[in-house]
Design an enzyme around this catalytic site. Structure first.
Site, PDB file in Angstrom:
ATOM      1  N   LYS A 113       0.560  -0.901  -0.048  1.00  0.00           N
ATOM      2  CA  LYS A 113       0.510  -0.149  -0.348  1.00  0.00           C
ATOM      3  C   LYS A 113       1.306   0.849  -0.659  1.00  0.00           C
ATOM      4  O   LYS A 113       0.538   2.423  -0.271  1.00  0.00           O
ATOM      5  CB  LYS A 113      -0.754  -0.162   0.897  1.00  0.00           C
ATOM      6  CG  LYS A 113      -1.629  -0.608   1.321  1.00  0.00           C
ATOM      7  CD  LYS A 113      -2.905  -0.721   2.437  1.00  0.00           C
ATOM      8  CE  LYS A 113      -3.976  -1.848   2.183  1.00  0.00           C
ATOM      9  NZ  LYS A 113      -4.850  -1.211   3.742  1.00  0.00           N
ATOM     10  N   LYS A 200      -7.459 -11.097  -8.056  1.00  0.00           N
ATOM     11  CA  LYS A 200      -7.882 -10.792  -6.283  1.00  0.00           C
ATOM     12  C   LYS A 200      -8.944 -10.598  -7.051  1.00  0.00           C
ATOM     13  O   LYS A 200      -8.559  -9.045  -7.583  1.00  0.00           O
ATOM     14  CB  LYS A 200      -7.540 -11.229  -5.306  1.00  0.00           C
ATOM     15  CG  LYS A 200      -7.597 -11.730  -4.179  1.00  0.00           C
ATOM     16  CD  LYS A 200      -7.319 -11.276  -2.917  1.00  0.00           C
ATOM     17  CE  LYS A 200      -8.222 -10.237  -2.235  1.00  0.00           C
ATOM     18  NZ  LYS A 200      -7.395 -10.199  -1.105  1.00  0.00           N
ATOM     19  N   LYS A 203     -11.836  -4.836  -3.739  1.00  0.00           N
ATOM     20  CA  LYS A 203     -12.246  -3.313  -3.304  1.00  0.00           C
ATOM     21  C   LYS A 203     -11.261  -2.131  -3.873  1.00  0.00           C
ATOM     22  O   LYS A 203     -11.807  -0.877  -4.851  1.00  0.00           O
ATOM     23  CB  LYS A 203     -13.008  -3.202  -2.568  1.00  0.00           C
ATOM     24  CG  LYS A 203     -13.842  -4.116  -1.395  1.00  0.00           C
ATOM     25  CD  LYS A 203     -13.550  -2.806  -0.089  1.00  0.00           C
ATOM     26  CE  LYS A 203     -14.545  -4.299   0.938  1.00  0.00           C
ATOM     27  NZ  LYS A 203     -13.771  -3.967   1.718  1.00  0.00           N
TER      28      LYS A 203
HETATM   29  P1  AMP Z   1     -11.156  -6.197   1.715  1.00  0.00           P
HETATM   30  O1  AMP Z   1     -11.901  -6.115   1.004  1.00  0.00           O
HETATM   31  O2  AMP Z   1      -9.152  -6.668   1.775  1.00  0.00           O
HETATM   32  O3  AMP Z   1     -11.062  -5.625   3.197  1.00  0.00           O
HETATM   33  O4  AMP Z   1     -11.391  -7.974   3.051  1.00  0.00           O
HETATM   34  C1  AMP Z   1     -12.492  -8.131   3.250  1.00  0.00           C
HETATM   35  C2  AMP Z   1     -11.958  -9.583   3.483  1.00  0.00           C
HETATM   36  O5  AMP Z   1     -12.355 -10.109   2.378  1.00  0.00           O
HETATM   37  C3  AMP Z   1     -10.792  -9.921   4.068  1.00  0.00           C
HETATM   38  O6  AMP Z   1     -11.523 -11.504   4.852  1.00  0.00           O
HETATM   39  C4  AMP Z   1     -10.564 -10.613   2.456  1.00  0.00           C
HETATM   40  O7  AMP Z   1      -9.657 -11.990   3.339  1.00  0.00           O
HETATM   41  C5  AMP Z   1     -11.636 -11.191   1.662  1.00  0.00           C
HETATM   42  N1  AMP Z   1     -11.808 -11.030   0.600  1.00  0.00           N
HETATM   43  C6  AMP Z   1     -11.651 -10.106  -0.364  1.00  0.00           C
HETATM   44  N2  AMP Z   1     -11.274  -9.855  -1.635  1.00  0.00           N
HETATM   45  C7  AMP Z   1     -11.436 -11.607  -1.236  1.00  0.00           C
HETATM   46  C8  AMP Z   1     -11.625 -12.745  -3.093  1.00  0.00           C
HETATM   47  N3  AMP Z   1     -11.093 -11.667  -3.903  1.00  0.00           N
HETATM   48  N4  AMP Z   1     -11.712 -13.607  -2.792  1.00  0.00           N
HETATM   49  C9  AMP Z   1     -12.344 -13.956  -1.649  1.00  0.00           C
HETATM   50  N5  AMP Z   1     -11.870 -13.478  -0.415  1.00  0.00           N
HETATM   51  C10 AMP Z   1     -12.084 -12.012  -0.273  1.00  0.00           C
END
Ligand code: AMP
Ligand code: TRP
Length: 337
Positions: A113, A200, A203
């Protein structure tokens, strides 16, 4: 027997997408039946990168509503907003004081980041994993369900708890913190981008077409799937390393349709993309429809939503303050009561 305790959270940094749901929140829904569960919207983490204040408060409330729309049930678990409990910031400070700086500089997510932000990196971004450790340790957490990417942060929380607090400050062998374990999500948990099957779904991807959010209307879902990257082969298959898009989209179809991997493997073995995409679009729209309906009800009654979050805060705060007081005492801070 007391149930094992689970803690997890997601940042309110934007609309939750299929990856967040299928990789994280869906597992929380299962855990709330068998474990004592705390689910938090981590708004203090969301201000460690530049943010828009108006959007933050809206996203915080809508993320809480989405948790519930996905099946997180306030009757079964404790749902709350991180910043509503000041013990999170306070424990973070106490842990800051004992954590070596070089442990923090090794954090992969920080490095990634930080590169994106150039000169504008905040101290908060470096501190992010310590705040996460505070979140987890406050609740005597046994298990932390997170994606693969958070494993290093969990390891840090364990090291701070064990090496920097328990082994230095425990009195009479009685550990101050419980040492938490990561619960890495089950198979099929990693959902990839619609525009590149090797990345992946995220967001923070600047391209909106790369993800389907849980609140996308049916026409938009259909459009995004229609445009999703494919390849020139006929027939879809799992596990072909040269066909990441086929693996991802077939995986999504198997989960969202509820048909399972074996059935969709057979069904789509000879199928062309032109026939497959409308099937996937329909399955996605149908799977999200109940979530969207429930979300509209919840967000339409803000007073009720706020009440639920207040109850969550009150329940969580008792646990958090009790741990915080234990740590304050162990560190020698004069009793404030
Ligand atoms: P974040 O969106 O990075 O804040 O992630 C929030 C939660 O969603 C975390 O536990 C991540 O591991 C999970 N997560 C985020 N993106 C993915 C994805 N593409 N596939 C599976 N899990 C995800
Ligand atoms: N860092 C986590 C993520 O990006 C979010 C988070 C903050 C978290 N505090 C937590 C997850 C405590 C689990 C437990 O996904």
């Amino acid at each position: 027997m007391t149930r094992q305790r689970v803690f997890s959270g997601v940042q309110p940094t934007g609309a939750l997408h299929l990856g967040n749901w299928l990789g994280a929140i869906r597992n929380w829904v299962d855990l709330q039946k068998t474990h004592e569960t705390f689910f938090c919207v981590v708004d203090l983490h969301a201000i460690t990168t530049p943010h828009n204040p108006k959007e933050l408060s809206e996203n915080t409330l809508s993320t809480a509503a989405l948790y519930m729309a996905c099946g997180i049930d306030p009757e079964l678990c404790t749902i709350f907003i991180q910043s509503h409990i000041s013990a999170h910031s306070e424990l973070c400070w106490l842990l800051n004081a004992v954590t070596p700086l070089n442990w923090m500089e090794r954090m992969i997510q920080f490095k990634e980041k930080a590169i994106k932000q150039g000169d504008n990196v905040s101290v908060g971004l470096l501190d992010y994993p310590i705040l996460m450790a505070a979140d987890i340790l406050l609740y005597d957490t046994d298990l932390v369900p997170v994606g693969e990417d958070q494993k290093q942060h969990l390891e840090l929380a364990r090291n701070i708890a064990q090496q920097r607090i328990n082994s230095r400050f425990s009195v009479k062998e009685e550990p101050i913190f419980k040492i938490p374990e990561a619960l890495i999500m089950k198979e099929g948990a990693k959902i990839m981008s619609l525009v590149d099957g090797r990345n992946k779904m995220s967001k923070s991807d600047p391209n909106d077409s790369s993800r389907i959010t849980l609140l996308d209307p049916p026409e938009l879902i259909t459009k995004k799937i229609k445009r999703a990257k494919t390849d020139s082969l006929t027939g879809l298959e799992f596990n072909n390393p040269n066909r990441p898009e086929a693996d991802n989209l077939l995986g999504l179809y198997s989960i969202l349709s509820g048909l399972g991997r074996d059935n969709v493997s057979k069904e789509c073995e000879q199928m062309g993309w032109g026939k497959f995409k409308p099937l996937l679009a329909d399955a996605t729209v149908s799977a999200l429809e109940p979530i969207q309906t429930r979300y509209k009800e919840l967000i339409g009654d803000k007073a009720q939503l706020i009440d639920i979050l207040k109850d969550g805060k009150n329940a969580a705060e008792v646990v958090a303050n009790s741990t915080l007081n234990k740590v304050r005492k162990a560190l020698g801070l004069l009793d404030r009561h």
